[in-house]
Design a protein around this motif. Sequence first.
Motif, PDB file in Angstrom:
ATOM      1  N   ASP A 139     -41.339  -4.544  23.373  1.00 47.75           N
ATOM      2  CA  ASP A 139     -41.499  -5.939  23.755  1.00 47.75           C
ATOM      3  C   ASP A 139     -42.940  -6.234  24.184  1.00 47.75           C
ATOM      4  OD1 ASP A 139     -40.511  -8.558  24.372  1.00 47.75           O
ATOM      5  OD2 ASP A 139     -40.691  -7.993  26.494  1.00 47.75           O
ATOM      6  N   LEU A 140     -43.523  -5.306  24.951  1.00 44.17           N
ATOM      7  CA  LEU A 140     -44.905  -5.495  25.393  1.00 44.17           C
ATOM      8  C   LEU A 140     -45.841  -5.582  24.192  1.00 44.17           C
ATOM      9  CD1 LEU A 140     -45.108  -2.992  28.397  1.00 44.17           C
ATOM     10  CD2 LEU A 140     -45.198  -5.476  28.521  1.00 44.17           C
ATOM     11  N   GLN A 183     -38.684  -9.909  35.058  1.00 45.68           N
ATOM     12  CA  GLN A 183     -39.174  -9.798  33.696  1.00 45.68           C
ATOM     13  C   GLN A 183     -38.918  -8.413  33.112  1.00 45.68           C
ATOM     14  OE1 GLN A 183     -43.345 -10.694  33.565  1.00 45.68           O
ATOM     15  NE2 GLN A 183     -43.548  -9.888  31.493  1.00 45.68           N
ATOM     16  N   GLY A 237     -51.248  -5.374  19.508  1.00 44.58           N
ATOM     17  CA  GLY A 237     -49.813  -5.365  19.231  1.00 44.58           C
ATOM     18  C   GLY A 237     -49.312  -4.079  18.616  1.00 44.58           C
ATOM     19  N   ARG A 290     -45.716  -8.777  22.441  1.00 41.62           N
ATOM     20  CA  ARG A 290     -46.406  -9.855  23.143  1.00 41.62           C
ATOM     21  C   ARG A 290     -47.917  -9.640  23.190  1.00 41.62           C
ATOM     22  NH1 ARG A 290     -44.521 -10.549  28.547  1.00 41.62           N
ATOM     23  NH2 ARG A 290     -43.143  -8.759  28.521  1.00 41.62           N
ATOM     24  N   GLY A 291     -48.419  -8.701  22.368  1.00 44.76           N
ATOM     25  CA  GLY A 291     -49.861  -8.600  22.186  1.00 44.76           C
ATOM     26  C   GLY A 291     -50.557  -7.491  22.954  1.00 44.76           C
ATOM     27  N   LYS A 292     -49.800  -6.689  23.717  1.00 50.23           N
ATOM     28  CA  LYS A 292     -50.432  -5.543  24.365  1.00 50.23           C
ATOM     29  C   LYS A 292     -50.609  -4.447  23.315  1.00 50.23           C
ATOM     30  CE  LYS A 292     -50.033  -7.350  28.505  1.00 50.23           C
ATOM     31  NZ  LYS A 292     -51.212  -7.851  29.223  1.00 50.23           N
ATOM     32  N   ASP A 335     -54.746  -4.800  28.959  1.00 48.47           N
ATOM     33  CA  ASP A 335     -54.227  -5.119  27.632  1.00 48.47           C
ATOM     34  C   ASP A 335     -54.011  -3.863  26.824  1.00 48.47           C
ATOM     35  OD1 ASP A 335     -54.013  -7.850  27.885  1.00 48.47           O
ATOM     36  OD2 ASP A 335     -56.166  -8.131  27.555  1.00 48.47           O
TER      37      ASP A 335
END
Lengths: 344, 501
Positions: B445-446, B386, B283, B449-451, B420
């Motif tokens: 945003d990426l 998306q 993140g 979301r955990g990237k 990832d």
Amino acid sequence: MTTSTPPTPTSSATAPEQINPPGGTERRPIGQVLRSQLQQSLAFATLVVLIIFFSISSSSFFTVSNISGILLSTAVIGILAVGTTFVIITGGIDLSIGTGMTLCAVMTGVFITDMGLPLIVGVIGGIATGALMGFINGLNITFLGLPPFIATLAMMLIAQGLALVISGVAPIYFAEQAFKDIALGTLIPGLPNAVLILFACALVAYVVLSKTILGRYTFAIGSNEEATRLSGVNTRKWTILIYTVAGIFTGIAGVVIAARLGSAQPQLGTGYELQAIAAVIIGGTSLLGGRGSILGTLIGALIMSVLINGLRILSIQTEWQNVVVGIVILVAVFTDSLRRRREA
Amino acid sequence: MTTHLLDVDGISKSFPGVQALKDVRFRLDRGEVLALVGENGAGKSSLMKILSGIYTKDDGTIRFEGKEIEIDGPRAAQALGISIIHQEMNLMPHLTVAQNIYIGREPRGLGGFVLRERALNKKAGELLRRLRIDLDPRQEVGELTVAKQQMVEIAKALSVDSKVLIMDEPTSSLTASESETLFRLIEGLKADGTGIIYISHRMEELGRIADRVTVIRDGRYVGTLEKGSFDVPTIIEMMVGRHIDENARPATIDTHDNDVVLKVENLSTRSLVTDVSFELRRGEILGFAGLMGAGRTEVARAIIGADPKTSGTITVNGKAVGITKPTDAVRHGIGYLSEDRKALGLLLGQTVSENILLPSLPNFTNPLGFVQPAKGRNVAKRYVDQLKIKTPSVQQVTKLLSGGNQQKVVIAKWLERDCDILIFDEPTRGIDVGAKDEIYALLTDLAARGKSIIVISSELPEVLRLSHRIAVMATGRITGFLDNEKATQNSVMELATRGHE
């Protein structure tokens, strides 16, 4: 610590950063000149090595008659290669020179033998046939926008077909000794005229390529056609002219081969274009355009003849000769790409 | 009424499906610099191509010294005294400097067919001396640096007596001192009465050299600002059509306790990178700042195996991994998004959907190996929604998308490939000011979301805007890490110049 300009991260796509001492006048370092001539020097070295090797291997190689024979066998391919060097420097290709040469030979036969026109008219007619084919190639490439490969492939087939139709699939023989002397006479004792014609062609091509507007635009178009056009140069006109020049050399080769054989052989011709292109590439002219030389082409053509002659003298089967020539082309293009990779 | 040098009015030009220019106007006087600004695709280049005779206009009038004229080809423009320095290099790399400058206008002898090479070199030498450009006329252009090639372009444009000189982003590949040389050259030309149209993306240059600024947007005229009345925020607002905050920072998100997903230890390469170690957490957006040539791109290339490393270990999700080629990196979920999208990131002639699916194609085939297009299109559509990729359909050819949307297609491609860890090299290069914000929002945003994301950027506001943490590099080493709250442009620059006396 002295600060030097670090290479930029984007340098992969551009020329390597060169650091020049400020204020110093720039001269081209000798290394750079050598590097740009590398392929040509390499080809020359190869030629010398081959000659030495065959001379040691066989006593019948380095004799006046054999050398003269090698030169004679270089003449036709050499003239074709000299002409097509122009086309390849523009980044184009001409596949029609082999069968085109045959059509020129046949037309020369038609003019002289069938129509009984004077020798000189027949010779000029044969050369004009070549010029016309080159002109049409140029038109198809510039105005129809055909890729050179396709346009000249079509011309290759058309020329082959026409040569067969016009001759009725039979050789046309030349009766006059004066015609045969064009190739086989000896203005200089011991040296067939065909060889003189090759050298004359090469000399003219060298001057045109390095000293005239046509030569300059040949390199410019091959280097960056769009930039040349935007600089206000009529690239269409010059491209047509360049293919026409290549066609003139095709015509000369047609006359020479007809004179040498004493006949126009309509079945001959296929494969000559590839040998000529091979000679050009071995001589260091880049298929990507923008770089090349007549001297290199001449050396390239000689390498191929020396190889084939030498292998024959060493009693190596004809079948193997093509294999060897193929390998020589691989090696030549590989060293060229090595150099380019280092430059990039 | 005094006549203007150039008075352009009501110019329109359309290409199949696109209205490139609509009713555009501007005027240019002798001895002034008119800056023409607008986003990529705003129509600046089309307008200049009309003036230099490469395109013909559909409508409108061009008055040159009071007379209405038609420009029907590059030669016609040259004859009028309108020259252009193109944005893309328009040189013949195999020819020398002198041969390039005078291409088409070589000194000739003997019936105009034979070149007079010595006269050519002498002429070029005199021109270069007059312009105070330090170049050897006989040097081959392909051997010069990009900056010096740019100087050749400029010399070429100035070799004809130009009344109007158009410069399309002339400083994009120049260093600060080379730009300064160019500006002095421009001042000299102004004094001689040449009118200059100057196109640039570098806002800071405009105050330095422009007398007036004309803004166009979406192929339409927006407005003209006189010297003294323009400032950068106003110009940007006119270009974009809305306000943009240059000093934004990311929302503070504490990622210090998250798992380490990528750990690089003692990474070195033969050429530049020396002993680089860092950790990237889930993140997190880790910025890589530094000057040109500091070795940031080289670190990324060594990590993904594009260049060989001489030492160093790479740990992904706690496991040491051997990465010797880019396919290894992809297998371990590391995606690299090159700064050169067009050459290295996209198949420009293929559709959006084909680009997105390319690395994951085996997932979209039936057991016989045939591609199942419908399945793939649905997935591509999901990404278009998306990531808000602006395209009429997933069947659109990628070439026709704007820079920002092309970048999103590249991002979608790596997301579909289950990466990832995403390494962005100059994520907004060549992307318009307005579209940059969208890319920033997407990256943020990426990460949320955990990237895990690495951003390499030469634009400091961009690094500060995006990164939770910043690694600063100089001459192949990491000279320090800064948390975003403590980082300022000055503190980053201080670390970036360490080791440069």
